[in-house]
Design a protein around this motif. Structure first.
Motif, PDB file in Angstrom:
ATOM      1  N   CYS A  13       0.833  -1.214   0.000  1.00 29.97           N
ATOM      2  CA  CYS A  13       0.000   0.000   0.000  1.00 29.97           C
ATOM      3  C   CYS A  13       0.866   1.262   0.000  1.00 29.97           C
ATOM      4  O   CYS A  13       0.577   2.227  -0.720  1.00 29.97           O
ATOM      5  CB  CYS A  13      -0.928   0.000   1.216  1.00 29.97           C
ATOM      6  SG  CYS A  13      -2.183  -1.295   1.203  1.00 29.97           S
ATOM      7  N   HIS A  44       2.505   1.742  -3.341  1.00 32.46           N
ATOM      8  CA  HIS A  44       1.496   2.210  -4.288  1.00 32.46           C
ATOM      9  C   HIS A  44       1.312   3.719  -4.165  1.00 32.46           C
ATOM     10  O   HIS A  44       1.199   4.426  -5.171  1.00 32.46           O
ATOM     11  CB  HIS A  44       0.169   1.491  -4.035  1.00 32.46           C
ATOM     12  CG  HIS A  44      -0.950   1.945  -4.926  1.00 32.46           C
ATOM     13  ND1 HIS A  44      -1.029   1.600  -6.260  1.00 32.46           N
ATOM     14  CD2 HIS A  44      -2.038   2.733  -4.673  1.00 32.46           C
ATOM     15  CE1 HIS A  44      -2.114   2.142  -6.795  1.00 32.46           C
ATOM     16  NE2 HIS A  44      -2.738   2.832  -5.858  1.00 32.46           N
ATOM     17  N   ASP A  45       1.296   4.214  -2.924  1.00 27.04           N
ATOM     18  CA  ASP A  45       1.172   5.666  -2.695  1.00 27.04           C
ATOM     19  C   ASP A  45       2.372   6.412  -3.268  1.00 27.04           C
ATOM     20  O   ASP A  45       2.223   7.469  -3.896  1.00 27.04           O
ATOM     21  CB  ASP A  45       1.062   5.948  -1.190  1.00 27.04           C
ATOM     22  CG  ASP A  45      -0.280   5.508  -0.611  1.00 27.04           C
ATOM     23  OD1 ASP A  45      -1.245   5.456  -1.379  1.00 27.04           O
ATOM     24  OD2 ASP A  45      -0.337   5.215   0.591  1.00 27.04           O
ATOM     25  N   LYS A  63       2.180   6.536  -7.051  1.00 26.05           N
ATOM     26  CA  LYS A  63       1.201   7.527  -7.534  1.00 26.05           C
ATOM     27  C   LYS A  63       1.754   8.933  -7.466  1.00 26.05           C
ATOM     28  O   LYS A  63       1.534   9.745  -8.378  1.00 26.05           O
ATOM     29  CB  LYS A  63      -0.090   7.434  -6.695  1.00 26.05           C
ATOM     30  CG  LYS A  63      -0.998   6.300  -7.074  1.00 26.05           C
ATOM     31  CD  LYS A  63      -2.434   6.510  -6.581  1.00 26.05           C
ATOM     32  CE  LYS A  63      -2.477   6.785  -5.103  1.00 26.05           C
ATOM     33  NZ  LYS A  63      -3.880   6.964  -4.636  1.00 26.05           N
ATOM     34  N   LYS A  64       2.485   9.244  -6.388  1.00 21.93           N
ATOM     35  CA  LYS A  64       3.044  10.590  -6.242  1.00 21.93           C
ATOM     36  C   LYS A  64       4.122  10.868  -7.265  1.00 21.93           C
ATOM     37  O   LYS A  64       4.243  11.975  -7.778  1.00 21.93           O
ATOM     38  CB  LYS A  64       3.607  10.785  -4.828  1.00 21.93           C
ATOM     39  CG  LYS A  64       2.515  10.937  -3.777  1.00 21.93           C
ATOM     40  CD  LYS A  64       3.106  11.280  -2.419  1.00 21.93           C
ATOM     41  CE  LYS A  64       1.989  11.516  -1.389  1.00 21.93           C
ATOM     42  NZ  LYS A  64       2.549  11.878  -0.064  1.00 21.93           N
TER      43      LYS A  64
END
Length: 227
Positions: free
Chosen positions: A216, A219-220, A223-224
């Motif tokens: 998780c 994944h963050d 995305k950034k």
């Protein structure tokens, strides 16, 4: 009219898959079991364990009849988690300190929920697909059905034993375990074998929690970096 009814019939057919029907029976069995758990401990234990065994049966049916479904997998996991959670809550009221069982409950639900969520993030078809994990124990647990079955059965059997041997609602967990260890009975051997499998499963839950949380977080970060 026929076009409108076709999707509804296809949807109904999934709900009526044989493994899903077994899943519904498990839910009903657990509901009745917990309704009589204090009035008839033995019947509760039998029904609870039978429901647990049905978890393996519906998986076999899904593979045998080619009726694997996302709904069935989620139904399976939700039923497992809720039934174990209910038993842990009961044990937390029977034994002291009850916080031990509530902590086990929190670990069980959080690790499995995060594992399911991380599976969707990675685009995998099953939460049991952990071939890329760096933990050999994690890979062995999900990669070997017999090993995983032993750990899961051992965990549930241990909880059932603790529920059966408790005479009151103020039992000391350590006193009960010491009492069982001093006896030379089949129950003592079963408790020891179950305790070992239970310990492995808790270690796997911790690994699962950390691994899924890392997915998780990564994944963050991804995305950034992509924004």
């Amino acid at each position: 009219m026929a076009k409108k009814s076709a999707p509804a019939l296809r949807k109904l057919s999934v709900y009526l898959y044989i493994p899903n029907l077994v899943g519904y029976v498990r839910v009903l069995m657990n509901c009745f079991a917990f309704a009589i758990c204090f009035s008839d401990k033995r019947l509760f234990s039998i029904l609870y364990f039978l429901s647990f065994v049905c978890d393996g049966i519906d998986g076999w049916c899904a593979r045998k009849f080619n009726q694997v479904s996302t709904f069935g997998a989620v139904l399976d996991m939700v039923t497992d988690r809720i039934s174990t959670a209910c038993l842990l809550v009961i044990l937390s009221q029977v034994y002291s300190p009850g916080l031990i069982f509530l902590s086990l409950l929190a670990l069980d639900i959080s690790s499995h929920w995060l594992q399911m969520y991380s599976t969707f993030l990675l685009g995998k078809g099953s939460h049991k697909d952990v071939k890329d994990s760096t933990s050999w124990l994690f890979r062995a647990y999900y990669g070997n059905r017999k090993f995983m079955a032993y750990c899961c059965v051992a965990c549930e059997v241990l909880y059932i034993i603790l529920f059966l041997v408790a005479d009151s609602k103020t039992e000391s967990l350590m006193d009960i375990l010491k009492s069982l260890s001093k006896q030379s009975t089949p129950l003592t051997l079963l408790t020891a074998v179950s305790l070992f499998g239970w310990a492995i499963k808790q270690i796997v839950n911790v690994i699962q929690l950390k691994t899924a949380a890392d997915v998780c977080v990564l994944h963050d970060i991804s995305k950034k970096q992509g924004s």
